[in-house]
Write an enzyme that holds these catalytic residues in place. Structure first.
Site, PDB file in Angstrom:
ATOM      1  N   LEU A  26       0.849  -1.185   0.000  1.00  0.00           N
ATOM      2  CA  LEU A  26       0.000   0.000   0.000  1.00  0.00           C
ATOM      3  C   LEU A  26       0.888   1.240   0.000  1.00  0.00           C
ATOM      4  CD1 LEU A  26      -2.660  -1.020   2.716  1.00  0.00           C
ATOM      5  CD2 LEU A  26      -2.588  -1.581   0.273  1.00  0.00           C
TER       6      LEU A  26
ATOM      7  N   LYS B 112       7.027   9.257  17.630  1.00  0.00           N
ATOM      8  CA  LYS B 112       8.013   8.200  17.882  1.00  0.00           C
ATOM      9  C   LYS B 112       8.230   8.007  19.381  1.00  0.00           C
ATOM     10  CE  LYS B 112      10.239   9.148  13.452  1.00  0.00           C
ATOM     11  NZ  LYS B 112      11.388   9.765  12.760  1.00  0.00           N
TER      12      LYS B 112
END
Length: 430
Positions: free
Chosen positions: A12, A207
Site C-alpha cells: 500500500l 516516535k
C-alpha cells in the site's frame, strides 16, 4: 525443504519507501526466499496515481482500489507505507479481518491509535510489525520488545528526527542561524517544503509515544507526549552551550519515575554535554540511548530516514512475519500490562539554562536569586556580563520539578529589573 507456494505481499503506497521495498523484493528475491523458507511474491501495489511510471514494477500489479487488494483473501502480508490516519487505519484492520498480517511504517497512526490496531491483530490471530516507524534502518523496536523483554528499562533518550538533527548540527558547526540551516536542509532534500512536522517536534513526539509504550509496557498516546519545537533555538543559544561544554539537540525522552509508579514522554530541544554519546551524532543521523536495569546503557545509531534505510526495516519485518506464517505462529503483540499513568511535564525533574536581559545596576542579582529561592529552585552557576547600563545574566539551575522552574521564569518576567527572558533551555544527559 523450501515451500513452493509463494507468500503473497500487498504493498500500500509506492512512493520513496514503497518503491524501494518493491525493488529490493525483486532484486533480492532468491535471498529473501532462502531466509524465509518460501518464495515471496509481490501480489499487488495500491497507488493514488496509476499513470505514473514505476520502473521495475509490473504494471498489471498496479491498482487504485486498496480496499479490494487487502480483501483478496490470498494475501499473506500487507505492507502499509501510505502514512496518515485514514484510510490507513481502516485498510490495516480490514487486512487483519481477511487473514493478512501487517507491516507498517506509520508512526502517526501507531502513536494515536496503536491499541486499536493491536486489538484487531490479536482478534484475528495476525502479526503487527512496525520497525520502520521509529528510526528507519536502526534496529530498535525489536530489541526493545524482544531482546530486552526480560529487563527493566528506565529511560529511553534519543535523536529520532534526521531533519532537525541536520539543522542543529549545521548551526553548531558553522554558526549559521536557524533559517539559514533550514534552507540548506531543504536544498539537500533533508527537509520537506513544509517542515512543520519535523521542526515543531510532531514527528519525534509520535516516535516518543511508540518508544515509551514498548519500553514501559503501558499505553502512551501522542496526546500524552509533551512537545516543544526547535524554531526558537538561536546562534546565541549555541554560544552559551559551548561555554558550558555542551551542544543542543532535539531530544525525545521517555522516563520511568524513580518510584516506578508513572512514566513521562517529552520532546524538546536541550543542551547535552559534549561527553554524552548523543552529542557526537552528526548530520541527519539518528541515535537512541537506552538505560536498562540489567543491560546498562545501550546506544543504537544509524540513518533514521530515507527510502533505502526505511525499506530495509520494512523488509526485515516482512521476513519475520513470513517466517511466523510458515510456522503458524505470531510474534509479540501489545504489552501494556503495567497500565502506568503518564505524568505531566510539570512533574518532570530537570535543569534549566536561563538567559536574562537585565538592568546593569547593584542588587539585580540578589533580586533574581530571591525569586529562585521563593520557588524552591537551587542555582548551580551564574554568569553575568554588563555594559552601558545593560547586562545579560545566565543562570543554570540544579534539578527541580519543571513546574517550579517554569514558575520561576514567569516570576522573573515580572521583575522591573528584568528587561526580558532571552532564552530558556533544558539541560539533559548529566
Amino acid at each position: 525443504m523450501m515451500r513452493t507456494r509463494p507468500l503473497k505481499v500487498a504493498l500500500l503506497g509506492c512512493g520513496v519507501v514503497g518503491s524501494e521495498v518493491a525493488r529490493i523484493m525483486t532484486t533480492h528475491a532468491d535471498d529473501l526466499a532462502a531466509r524465509i523458507g518460501a518464495p515471496v511474491e509481490l501480489a499487488g501495489v495500491a497507488v493514488r496515481r496509476p499513470d505514473k511510471v514505476r520502473g521495475g514494477i509490473d504494471p498489471s500489479l498496479i491498482t487504485t482500489d486498496a480496499t479490494a487488494l487487502v480483501k483478496r483473501g490470498d494475501i499473506d502480508v500487507v505492507v502499509e507505507v501510505i502514512g496518515g490516519i485514514e484510510p490507513a487505519r481502516t485498510l490495516i484492520t480490514t487486512a487483519f479481518e481477511h487473514g493478512a498480517s501487517v507491516v507498517s511504517a506509520n508512526k502517526a497512526l501507531l502513536a494515536q491509535d496503536g491499541a486499536t490496531l493491536y486489538a484487531s491483530a490479536q482478534q484475528h490471530g495476525q502479526d503487527l510489525y512496525y520497525e520502520a516507524a521509529v528510526a528507519g534502518a536502526i534496529p530498535l523496536i525489536r530489541p526493545l520488545r524482544e531482546s530486552l523483554a526480560g529487563d527493566k528499562i528506565n529511560r529511553v533518550m534519543g535523536i529520532v528526527n534526521g531533519t532537525t538533527n541536520f539543522i542543529l548540527d549545521k548551526m553548531d558547526s558553522t554558526g549559521a542561524g536557524y533559517q539559514e540551516a533550514l534552507d540548506e536542509a531543504t536544498a539537500l532534500g533533508y527537509a520537506e517544503a513544509d517542515p512543520t512536522a519535523d521542526v515543531e517536534g510532531f514527528d519525534a513526539a509520535a516516535k516518543a509515544a511508540i518508544l515509551a509504550g514498548i519500553a514501559f509496557h503501558t499505553r502512551v498516546r501522542l496526546d500524552d507526549v509533551y512537545r516543544e519545537g526547535m524554531t526558537e533555538v538561536t546562534a546565541a543559544d549555541f554560544a552559551s552551550a559551548k561555554q558550558m561544554g555542551c551542544t543542543i539537540k532535539l531530544l525525545a525522552i521517555c522516563e520511568r519515575a524513580a518510584d516506578g509508579g508513572s512514566v513521562t514522554a517529552r520532546v524538546h530541544p536541550a543542551m547535552i554535554p559534549l561527553s554524552h554519546p548523543l552529542a557526537s551524532v552528526r548530520e541527519a543521523y539518528n541515535a537512541v540511548f537506552v538505560e536498562a536495569e540489567a543491560a546498562g546503557r545501550l546506544m543504537f545509531y544509524g540513518p533514521g530516514a530515507g527510502g533505502s534505510p526505511t525499506a530495509s526495516a520494512v523488509l526485515g519485518d516482512v521476513v519475520a512475519v513470513c517466517r511466523n506464517r510458515l510456522n503458524e505462529a505470531t510474534g509479540p503483540g501489545e504489552s501494556a500490562y503495567t497500565q502506568l499513568p503518564v505524568s505531566s511535564m510539570g512533574e518532570v525533574v530537570t535543569r534549566y539554562h536561563i538567559s536574562l536581559d537585565v538592568a546593569d545596576k547593584p542588587g539585580v542579582l540578589a533580586q533574581v536569586a530571591t525569586v529562585f529561592a521563593e520557588h524552591g529552585v537551587s542555582i548551580d552557576t551564574v554568569r553575568q556580563q554588563g555594559k552601558d547600563g545593560e547586562a545579560s545574566l545566565v543562570v543554570v539551575t540544579h534539578r527541580a520539578p519543571d513546574a517550579a522552574l517554569s514558575g520561576t521564569v514567569e516570576a522573573l518576567r515580572k521583575l522591573d529589573t528584568v528587561r526580558g527572558v532571552a532564552s530558556i533551555m533544558r539541560v539533559e544527559g548529566e
